[in-house]
Design a protein around this motif. Sequence first.
Motif, mmCIF file in Angstrom:
data_model
loop_
_atom_site.group_PDB
_atom_site.id
_atom_site.type_symbol
_atom_site.label_atom_id
_atom_site.label_comp_id
_atom_site.label_asym_id
_atom_site.label_seq_id
_atom_site.Cartn_x
_atom_site.Cartn_y
_atom_site.Cartn_z
ATOM 1 N N GLY A 181 0.795 -1.222 0.000
ATOM 2 C CA GLY A 181 0.000 0.000 0.000
ATOM 3 C C GLY A 181 0.827 1.271 0.000
ATOM 4 O O GLY A 181 0.343 2.336 0.392
ATOM 5 N N GLY A 182 2.105 1.163 -0.429
ATOM 6 C CA GLY A 182 3.003 2.313 -0.404
ATOM 7 C C GLY A 182 4.108 2.184 0.621
ATOM 8 O O GLY A 182 4.827 3.156 0.888
ATOM 9 N N ALA A 183 4.261 0.997 1.210
ATOM 10 C CA ALA A 183 5.313 0.776 2.197
ATOM 11 C C ALA A 183 6.688 1.030 1.584
ATOM 12 O O ALA A 183 6.928 0.765 0.407
ATOM 13 C CB ALA A 183 5.243 -0.648 2.741
ATOM 14 N N LEU A 184 7.587 1.534 2.392
ATOM 15 C CA LEU A 184 8.954 1.796 1.954
ATOM 16 C C LEU A 184 9.726 0.475 1.926
ATOM 17 O O LEU A 184 9.814 -0.225 2.936
ATOM 18 C CB LEU A 184 9.621 2.782 2.901
ATOM 19 C CG LEU A 184 10.982 3.337 2.505
ATOM 20 C CD1 LEU A 184 10.894 4.087 1.185
ATOM 21 C CD2 LEU A 184 11.494 4.270 3.588
ATOM 22 N N ILE A 185 10.275 0.113 0.771
ATOM 23 C CA ILE A 185 11.031 -1.125 0.620
ATOM 24 C C ILE A 185 12.499 -0.818 0.907
ATOM 25 O O ILE A 185 13.134 -0.028 0.212
ATOM 26 C CB ILE A 185 10.863 -1.700 -0.801
ATOM 27 C CG1 ILE A 185 9.380 -1.930 -1.107
ATOM 28 C CG2 ILE A 185 11.659 -2.996 -0.936
ATOM 29 C CD1 ILE A 185 8.672 -2.834 -0.123
ATOM 30 N N SER A 186 13.028 -1.446 1.945
ATOM 31 C CA SER A 186 14.400 -1.182 2.394
ATOM 32 C C SER A 186 15.114 -2.503 2.645
ATOM 33 O O SER A 186 15.079 -3.044 3.753
ATOM 34 C CB SER A 186 14.378 -0.329 3.669
ATOM 35 O OG SER A 186 15.682 -0.022 4.083
ATOM 36 N N PRO A 187 15.777 -3.056 1.628
ATOM 37 C CA PRO A 187 16.335 -4.411 1.734
ATOM 38 C C PRO A 187 17.400 -4.616 2.804
ATOM 39 O O PRO A 187 17.671 -5.759 3.164
ATOM 40 C CB PRO A 187 16.919 -4.643 0.328
ATOM 41 C CG PRO A 187 16.135 -3.749 -0.572
ATOM 42 C CD PRO A 187 15.880 -2.536 0.257
ATOM 43 N N PHE A 188 18.016 -3.535 3.315
ATOM 44 C CA PHE A 188 19.097 -3.731 4.278
ATOM 45 C C PHE A 188 18.852 -3.048 5.623
ATOM 46 O O PHE A 188 19.758 -2.995 6.461
ATOM 47 C CB PHE A 188 20.423 -3.272 3.668
ATOM 48 C CG PHE A 188 20.809 -4.115 2.484
ATOM 49 C CD1 PHE A 188 21.425 -5.345 2.653
ATOM 50 C CD2 PHE A 188 20.504 -3.706 1.194
ATOM 51 C CE1 PHE A 188 21.748 -6.140 1.571
ATOM 52 C CE2 PHE A 188 20.821 -4.489 0.100
ATOM 53 C CZ PHE A 188 21.447 -5.716 0.286
ATOM 54 N N THR A 189 17.632 -2.534 5.841
ATOM 55 C CA THR A 189 17.287 -2.014 7.175
ATOM 56 C C THR A 189 15.953 -2.549 7.687
ATOM 57 O O THR A 189 15.671 -2.400 8.881
ATOM 58 C CB THR A 189 17.207 -0.473 7.187
ATOM 59 O OG1 THR A 189 15.990 -0.037 6.563
ATOM 60 C CG2 THR A 189 18.400 0.162 6.498
ATOM 61 N N ALA A 190 15.130 -3.159 6.831
ATOM 62 C CA ALA A 190 13.793 -3.599 7.236
ATOM 63 C C ALA A 190 13.883 -4.558 8.424
ATOM 64 O O ALA A 190 14.551 -5.597 8.340
ATOM 65 C CB ALA A 190 13.072 -4.264 6.065
ATOM 66 N N THR A 191 13.231 -4.224 9.497
ATOM 67 C CA THR A 191 13.205 -4.902 10.797
ATOM 68 C C THR A 191 14.501 -4.725 11.590
ATOM 69 O O THR A 191 14.514 -5.001 12.786
ATOM 70 C CB THR A 191 12.886 -6.415 10.707
ATOM 71 O OG1 THR A 191 13.968 -7.094 10.100
ATOM 72 C CG2 THR A 191 11.619 -6.661 9.911
ATOM 73 N N TYR A 192 15.585 -4.282 10.972
ATOM 74 C CA TYR A 192 16.778 -3.924 11.729
ATOM 75 C C TYR A 192 16.592 -2.579 12.438
ATOM 76 O O TYR A 192 17.292 -2.280 13.407
ATOM 77 C CB TYR A 192 17.981 -3.816 10.792
ATOM 78 C CG TYR A 192 18.731 -5.112 10.551
ATOM 79 C CD1 TYR A 192 18.186 -6.341 10.879
ATOM 80 C CD2 TYR A 192 20.002 -5.088 9.989
ATOM 81 C CE1 TYR A 192 18.879 -7.514 10.647
ATOM 82 C CE2 TYR A 192 20.712 -6.254 9.757
ATOM 83 C CZ TYR A 192 20.153 -7.465 10.085
ATOM 84 O OH TYR A 192 20.858 -8.621 9.855
ATOM 85 N N VAL A 220 9.286 2.179 8.369
ATOM 86 C CA VAL A 220 9.656 1.132 7.401
ATOM 87 C C VAL A 220 8.960 -0.168 7.769
ATOM 88 O O VAL A 220 8.462 -0.900 6.896
ATOM 89 C CB VAL A 220 11.182 0.940 7.371
ATOM 90 C CG1 VAL A 220 11.552 -0.305 6.564
ATOM 91 C CG2 VAL A 220 11.861 2.166 6.771
ATOM 92 N N GLU A 221 8.907 -0.474 9.052
ATOM 93 C CA GLU A 221 8.285 -1.721 9.510
ATOM 94 C C GLU A 221 6.774 -1.612 9.639
ATOM 95 O O GLU A 221 6.083 -2.645 9.633
ATOM 96 C CB GLU A 221 8.870 -2.119 10.872
ATOM 97 C CG GLU A 221 10.322 -2.573 10.840
ATOM 98 C CD GLU A 221 11.314 -1.431 10.664
ATOM 99 O OE1 GLU A 221 12.417 -1.689 10.142
ATOM 100 O OE2 GLU A 221 10.993 -0.276 11.038
ATOM 101 N N GLN A 222 6.223 -0.404 9.742
ATOM 102 C CA GLN A 222 4.792 -0.257 9.996
ATOM 103 C C GLN A 222 4.002 0.253 8.802
ATOM 104 O O GLN A 222 2.778 0.211 8.811
ATOM 105 C CB GLN A 222 4.583 0.677 11.195
ATOM 106 C CG GLN A 222 5.204 0.131 12.472
ATOM 107 C CD GLN A 222 5.015 1.049 13.652
ATOM 108 O OE1 GLN A 222 3.906 1.231 14.144
ATOM 109 N NE2 GLN A 222 6.102 1.646 14.127
ATOM 110 N N GLY A 223 4.682 0.767 7.784
ATOM 111 C CA GLY A 223 4.010 1.109 6.546
ATOM 112 C C GLY A 223 3.334 2.463 6.536
ATOM 113 O O GLY A 223 3.628 3.338 7.369
ATOM 114 N N PRO A 224 2.413 2.669 5.599
ATOM 115 C CA PRO A 224 1.776 3.976 5.400
ATOM 116 C C PRO A 224 1.164 4.526 6.692
ATOM 117 O O PRO A 224 0.527 3.806 7.462
ATOM 118 C CB PRO A 224 0.698 3.687 4.359
ATOM 119 C CG PRO A 224 1.214 2.507 3.610
ATOM 120 C CD PRO A 224 1.919 1.666 4.627
#
Length: 451
Positions: free
Chosen positions: A335-346, A361-365
């Motif tokens: 729904g527009g979440a920021l895609i961050s391959p090297f920080t997501a959940t970090y 990043v983890e919680q989205g829009p």
Amino acid sequence: MRLRPSPVRPRHLPTRIRRQAMWAGLLLSAWSVACNANDVVAGAQMDGSVRLYDYRRMYASPAMPDASALAAALLINLRSGDAGGVSVAVSLAYANALGTRHSPVDRIDVTLMGRKNALGAVSQAYVQYRASGWTLRAGDQYLDTPWQGVSDSRVLPAAYRALSARFDAGQDVSFEFARTFRWKSRTSDRFFSDNLYYPTRYDGDPLYGGNASLPSDARAYGGTWLVGSTYRHGMFSGQTWLYDFTRFARMAYTDGTLTFPALHGMTPFLSGQLVEEWTTTDNTLVDTGTKILGVAGRRVRSEVSGIQAGFRIERTRFDVSWNRVARQGGDTVGGGALISPFTATYATDPLYTTSMLRGLVEQGPGWAWKARLTQALLGNRLQVVAAYTQYRTLYRGDSHDVYLDLVYRFTGPLHGLQLRNRWERSVGGANHLNPGNRPFSYNRVMISYAF
């Protein structure tokens, strides 16, 4: 936590780790022989750190058992001297749980160093050339960029197999380029073609603490292209970066800070940041139907804005921040979440409102605001940080975090020794933001000595 004698001793390191260290040593030896040995040896440097971290997760949900982990780590950096501007460097990283892996698996905080009792790797091994403001590197190395860096909040940092170049155009402007191919996460023992959206054990990678949304048969990650610049002029400083997370997202990121003249001992500042992401037609998340925050899509599209304002008075800093991730229509992943391959959940991204546990990043829009007070005491030896963050999001509901960070840095004979305790408590949220949608507290005791 009761300690047991460690079943793994440094002289009994795994064969693969000893082999990597041997090749790294041979690289340094061969370089010193091939070049002027006096220059190489005379300019050689060694530094590193010793770390002891104790992490504890405390859940209010009866269905989720508390988890903890203890680990000690040794990081050593070896650098040769220059020979015609060329040098080599090797970094060795080793962590050990000191025999404390006696708890049931679901009670281990696997984000500290995974499930094994010992973890080791050659995290850097590169050749470097420096001349006329240029620094060129080839090999395994650490990166320091906003959306792809070392994420160094555990016992071992993340590293990348890459080609990189940096040009310093004077003291106020620099340019940087990198092409990464593989990476070693904070819990990995070698380099892999994946990122934080891949599941644990993908291609054998002991990757813990990631997003893990992709299926196990997803195609391997193709690496990252990135280019950026940092600059400073008068009262203004800023940076701009472009990332191509191959087959995941393309990102443009910029932020800047304007520091105003001091007034009655108070120095105000104002900062802003913008992030924009878009997809290419060939996208791994789209092709696999992967759901981010429960929403799959046919494209990646994200727009993020942020602002921060505050002031400094001698040893006190206070700031208030705000970030917004705009909701996107048109069948967009997350729904527009920021895609961050090297920080997501970090939770190591540069958004102003990111907390120790998580951020937008983890919680989205949605949007978030944060108030933070930083106070230096005892001649700057003690730093106290207190913060409150509130989130209002579309898919993870409303929540708030309370944060306290105490850092004590020794001086004199114990210079380099640092004691730190980070604590945060999250309350609220929906869709299992916290287990059982109940409060969650995380305490991190971090003792380190840099030499």
